[in-house]
Design an enzyme around this catalytic site. Structure first.
Site, short mmCIF file in Angstrom:
data_model
loop_
_atom_site.label_atom_id
_atom_site.label_comp_id
_atom_site.label_asym_id
_atom_site.label_seq_id
_atom_site.Cartn_x
_atom_site.Cartn_y
_atom_site.Cartn_z
N GLU A 131 -23.38 -26.76 -9.50
CA GLU A 131 -24.36 -27.07 -10.96
C GLU A 131 -23.18 -27.77 -12.12
OE1 GLU A 131 -27.55 -27.48 -10.29
OE2 GLU A 131 -28.31 -25.87 -10.96
N THR A 184 -30.49 -33.43 -16.85
CA THR A 184 -30.35 -32.32 -17.30
C THR A 184 -30.16 -32.03 -18.45
OG1 THR A 184 -30.87 -31.72 -15.52
CG2 THR A 184 -29.70 -30.11 -16.59
N1 HSE Z 1 -31.68 -23.66 -17.56
C1 HSE Z 1 -31.37 -25.00 -17.29
C2 HSE Z 1 -31.48 -25.85 -18.64
C3 HSE Z 1 -32.27 -25.88 -15.71
O1 HSE Z 1 -33.35 -25.71 -19.35
O2 HSE Z 1 -31.27 -26.35 -19.10
C4 HSE Z 1 -31.41 -26.66 -16.06
O3 HSE Z 1 -31.82 -27.10 -14.52
#
Ligand code: HSE
Length: 311
Positions: A131, A184
């Protein structure tokens, strides 16, 4: 020569009120990885199928590659040679935990191939490294549930403390992925750094309510608690027709509906398969009304996490 093929499930992170701390796994979609040992030491990505050539082929920059590399360093086995073939079976930048599924598939596969030197929970930090290379933040709300299956709470990141929560025997998830992409990193960048006390209180009530609702189980409490007053209002602007798609889900019997991870996919929970299918159709109609194509997936909560597939 040894070889192993592994499936790891997609995940819904945040689950409305639990930004960076809640996530659950679904049966469909998911990613597959094949690892084959080689006489030449080092980790190599030999092929990625289904990414349109967009993912890094260099192991240290690929979520599965880096997860395996950091795992091998940890167990002091950098002498091993590994060829990786990754089968991407879900859209990239979709909010379905695509980078997490690849990282989990990779680290689970190598641990199985080597006869399980580490217990499952100990694999989590290596998957989190995936990640980190994917979006700059080593959050665990996708890799946690993809690795452990079920609904996972990340109680703490430092030290890492991850808890698997019971869910009702019947709970269905509808996922709709509109064919747009949300990065993201960008979806995190737009968030405010400060939260009002008023919204913190509302959010904490929903976080506690959702866990109690899942564990009791109490569908009405689950429904009342699937509310996000902090992240969803900011990120909804990244998803055209968000309000219409959410209304379509609720009008068709969803217990609740919100953004899956950082979006643009949206998830809805419901009590039975028929309702879950109906919700998917209605949400897709909301997107198609403005010319946005989408894919829908309906499945139960995946309780198992990754699994070895026949070669
Ligand atoms: N919790 C993270 C976000 C998950 O919402 O940015 C991203 O995959």
């Amino acid at each position: 020569m040894d070889s192993i093929r592994v499936f790891a499930p997609a995940t819904v992170a945040n689950v409305a009120c639990g930004f960076d701390i809640f996530g659950f796994a679904v049966d469909n979609p998911g990613d597959q990885i094949t690892l084959t040992t080689s006489d030449e030491p080092g980790v190599r990505i030999v092929d990625i199928i289904g990414d349109g050539g967009r993912l890094p082929r260099e192991a240290a920059r690929n979520t599965a590659g880096i997860a395996i590399q950091t795992y091998l360093q940890h167990i002091d086995r950098t002498d091993i040679g590994l060829d990786i073939v990754l089968h991407k079976q879900m859209p990239l930048g979709s909010g379905l935990g695509s980078s997490a599924a690849s990282a989990v598939a990779g680290v689970f596969a190598i641990n199985e191939l080597l006869g399980r030197p580490l217990p499952i929970l100990k694999l989590l930090p290596f998957a989190m490294e995936g990640e980190r290379v994917a979006c700059g933040s080593a959050h665990a709300d996708n890799v946690g549930p993809s690795l452990l299956g079920g609904f996972v709470v990340v109680r703490s990141y430092n030290p890492l403390d991850v808890i698997k929560i019971e869910t009702p025997a019947t709970l269905f998830c509808t996922l709709v992925h509109p064919d747009i992409e949300v990065n993201t990193k960008d979806a995190r960048f737009i968030l405010k750094n400060e939260v009002s006390l008023k919204n913190t209180i509302i959010q904490m009530g929903n976080v506690a309510g959702l866990i109690a609702g899942l564990m009791t189980p109490d569908y009405s409490l689950i429904s009342r608690s699937l509310v996000d007053v902090i992240i969803e209002p900011v990120r909804a602007i990244l998803i055209p027709e968000f309000n219409e798609a959410k209304k379509a889900a609720i009008d068709n019997g969803a217990l609740g509906c919100s953004i899956s991870g950082s979006g643009p996919s949206m998830f809805a929970l419901s009590r039975d398969a028929q309702t879950a299918e109906k919700i998917g159709v209605a949400m897709q109609q909301a997107f198609s009304a403005v010319g946005i194509t989408s894919e829908a997936y309906v499945s139960e909560i995946n309780r198992q996490g990754p699994r070895v597939l026949p070669n």
